[in-house]
Design a protein around this motif. Structure first.
Motif, short mmCIF file in Angstrom:
data_model
loop_
_atom_site.label_atom_id
_atom_site.label_comp_id
_atom_site.label_asym_id
_atom_site.label_seq_id
_atom_site.Cartn_x
_atom_site.Cartn_y
_atom_site.Cartn_z
N GLY A 53 -84.08 33.61 14.43
CA GLY A 53 -84.41 34.77 13.62
C GLY A 53 -83.93 34.72 12.19
N TRP A 54 -83.31 33.60 11.79
CA TRP A 54 -82.84 33.43 10.42
C TRP A 54 -83.64 32.31 9.74
N ASP A 55 -83.97 32.50 8.46
CA ASP A 55 -84.63 31.47 7.68
C ASP A 55 -83.55 30.57 7.10
N MET A 56 -83.41 29.37 7.67
CA MET A 56 -82.28 28.50 7.35
C MET A 56 -82.75 27.11 6.92
N PRO A 57 -81.95 26.42 6.10
CA PRO A 57 -82.33 25.06 5.67
C PRO A 57 -82.15 24.04 6.79
N LEU A 58 -83.20 23.27 7.06
CA LEU A 58 -83.10 22.16 8.02
C LEU A 58 -82.50 20.93 7.34
N HIS A 59 -82.98 20.66 6.12
CA HIS A 59 -82.42 19.57 5.31
C HIS A 59 -82.88 19.79 3.87
N TYR A 60 -82.30 19.02 2.96
CA TYR A 60 -82.64 19.09 1.54
C TYR A 60 -83.29 17.79 1.07
N VAL B 192 -80.49 12.35 7.34
CA VAL B 192 -79.59 11.22 7.59
C VAL B 192 -78.60 11.05 6.45
N GLU B 193 -79.06 11.15 5.20
CA GLU B 193 -78.15 11.01 4.07
C GLU B 193 -77.12 12.15 4.04
N GLU B 194 -77.55 13.34 4.42
CA GLU B 194 -76.60 14.46 4.49
C GLU B 194 -75.53 14.20 5.55
N HIS B 195 -75.96 13.67 6.67
CA HIS B 195 -75.03 13.31 7.74
C HIS B 195 -73.99 12.30 7.23
N HIS B 196 -74.47 11.23 6.59
CA HIS B 196 -73.56 10.19 6.09
C HIS B 196 -72.61 10.75 5.03
N GLN B 197 -73.11 11.66 4.20
CA GLN B 197 -72.27 12.22 3.14
C GLN B 197 -71.07 12.97 3.73
N VAL B 198 -71.31 13.69 4.82
CA VAL B 198 -70.21 14.41 5.47
C VAL B 198 -69.21 13.43 6.08
N ARG B 199 -69.68 12.38 6.70
CA ARG B 199 -68.78 11.40 7.29
C ARG B 199 -67.98 10.64 6.22
N ARG B 200 -68.59 10.41 5.05
CA ARG B 200 -67.95 9.57 4.03
C ARG B 200 -67.19 10.36 2.98
N GLU B 201 -67.71 11.54 2.60
CA GLU B 201 -67.08 12.29 1.51
C GLU B 201 -67.02 13.79 1.85
N ALA B 202 -68.09 14.52 1.55
CA ALA B 202 -68.08 15.97 1.83
C ALA B 202 -69.48 16.55 1.73
N GLY B 203 -69.75 17.52 2.56
CA GLY B 203 -70.99 18.27 2.52
C GLY B 203 -70.70 19.75 2.66
N VAL B 204 -71.63 20.58 2.18
CA VAL B 204 -71.46 22.02 2.28
C VAL B 204 -72.64 22.63 3.05
N PHE B 205 -72.32 23.51 3.98
CA PHE B 205 -73.31 24.17 4.84
C PHE B 205 -73.25 25.68 4.63
N ASP B 206 -74.40 26.30 4.55
CA ASP B 206 -74.48 27.76 4.60
C ASP B 206 -74.53 28.16 6.07
N VAL B 207 -73.47 28.79 6.56
CA VAL B 207 -73.43 29.23 7.96
C VAL B 207 -73.26 30.75 8.02
N SER B 208 -73.87 31.42 7.05
CA SER B 208 -73.75 32.88 6.96
C SER B 208 -74.50 33.60 8.07
N HIS B 209 -75.26 32.85 8.87
CA HIS B 209 -75.92 33.45 10.01
C HIS B 209 -74.95 33.75 11.16
N MET B 210 -73.77 33.16 11.12
CA MET B 210 -72.78 33.42 12.17
C MET B 210 -72.34 34.89 12.12
N THR B 211 -71.91 35.40 13.28
CA THR B 211 -71.53 36.81 13.39
C THR B 211 -70.01 36.94 13.39
N ILE B 212 -69.49 37.77 12.49
CA ILE B 212 -68.05 37.99 12.35
C ILE B 212 -67.73 39.39 12.83
N VAL B 213 -66.79 39.49 13.77
CA VAL B 213 -66.39 40.78 14.35
C VAL B 213 -64.87 40.90 14.28
#
Length: 367
Positions: free
Chosen positions: A23-30, A34-55
């Motif tokens: 039910g959320w419009d979210m990015p699958l990739h940019y 695969v390159e995003e995956h490698h970037q996280v393993r090698r250096e750093a990546g940023v994810f929008d996870v604002s769809h998560m519920t905080i209580v």
């Protein structure tokens, strides 16, 4: 109409391929999962996870309530900011959801309260269940829809995040222990994540999310979508709710036995009796890792055959960008040991049964 996060327009500006996710419009990739995956393993990546519920859970009975609601025991949280991973069960021991809970105050003080982060796909069911279970406790449940959530993950994640923040926030990032979070100038910064790498999950007022996200991108942190998030978490051996566990299976069948706090024995948490019966009577199935080192891709719902014991099923599977071969989580007969086979497009392919994680800190980690 799908819901959007405060960063939605920025995702589009960065060329994201958007998909409907619970039910959320979210990015699958940019552009390249695969390159995003490698970037996280090698250096750093940023994810929008604002769809998560905080209580937020507060009130005189907050601790007693959570000790009853959750299979893990919040009494283990012995310092402010400490985090706990736990399943939330139904009376039959089935997993309603898996979540993280943070102790937001010093333990035992008047006004003790907790922050709980649950999955977006189960939000309505979770909130209803939590409210029903709160009836006999003096406790307040307050969802925090005005908070966005940004995850910065990878071996350079903390360093790069600190470089774009104030001196006090940067100092806090340097001091945080793993699975701990602290407040700083209206933000809650936690050293947690869902990738198997070091990093942060930052809960931030939604009006400040875009500035922080863009500052990270400008500092060289690559934006990453749900596709890389899924391959990263699977390499790390982390369960996905709805795939590797749900209300039909218990934590003992989901490689989550370590999240059940059996002691003290007098603690009566929801689902305890059902779990004890299964533990004492024998667990019929278990969740394991599978490795396919020849050509082929393991996918969810493929049949797993264990000679002499019966069949199981892959719950999550993918090609591992880090390892260069296919991996999976599968629920198989409890006595399964070292070898099995998987039916892939009419062929029977041999696989190794291993203990996740498949990747630990960027290198092979299974055994």
């Amino acid at each position: 109409m799908a819901k959007t996060t405060p960063l939605h327009d920025q995702h589009l500006a960065l060329g994201a391929k958007m998909v409907d996710f619970s039910g959320w419009d979210m990015p699958l990739h940019y552009g390249s999962q695969v390159e995003e995956h490698h970037q996280v393993r090698r250096e750093a990546g940023v994810f929008d996870v604002s769809h998560m519920t905080i209580v937020d859970v507060s009130g005189p009975d907050a601790r007693s309530y959570l000790r009853h609601l959750l299979a893990n025991d919040v009494a283990r949280l012995d310092t402010q900011g400490r985090a706990l991973y736990s399943p939330m069960l139904n009376e039959h021991g089935g997993v309603i959801d898996d979540l993280i809970v943070y102790l937001m105050t010093e333990p035992g003080v008047t006004g003790e309260w907790y922050r709980v982060v649950v999955n977006c796909a189960t939000r309505d069911n979770d909130l209803s269940w939590m409210a029903d279970c709160a009836v006999r406790f003096d406790v307040s449940l307050a969802e925090q829809p005005d908070l966005a959530m940004i995850a910065v993950q990878g071996p350079k994640a903390r360093q790069l995040a600190a470089s774009v923040l104030s001196e006090s926030r940067a100092r806090l990032i340097g001091q945080l222990k793993v699975f701990q979070g602290q407040e700083s100038e209206g933000w809650f910064i936690a050293r947690t994540g869902y990738t198997g790498e070091d990093g942060l999950e930052v809960m931030i007022p939604e009006e400040e999310a875009l500035t922080f996200f863009q500052a990270l991108v400008d500092a060289g942190v690559r934006p990453c979508g749900l596709g890389a998030r899924d391959t990263l978490r699977l390499e790390a051996g982390l369960n996905l709710y709805g795939s590797d566990m749900d209300e039909t299976v218990t934590p003992l069948q989901s490689n989550m036995g370590w999240t059940v706090a059996w002691e003290p024995q007098e603690r009566s948490f929801i689902g305890r009796e059902a779990l004890e019966r299964q533990r004492d009577g024998g667990v019929p199935s278990k969740l394991v890792g599978l490795v396919l080192e020849q050509r082929g891709v393991l996918r969810a719902h493929q049949t797993v055959v264990v000679d002499g014991l019966g069949e199981g099923e892959i719950t999550s599977g993918t090609f591992s960008p880090t390892l260069g071969y296919s991996i999976a989580l599968a629920r198989v007969p409890a006595a399964a040991d070292a070898e099995a086979s998987v039916l892939v497009r009419g062929k029977t392919l041999p696989v190794k049964i291993v203990r996740p994680p498949f990747v630990r800190k960027g290198a092979q980690g299974h055994s």
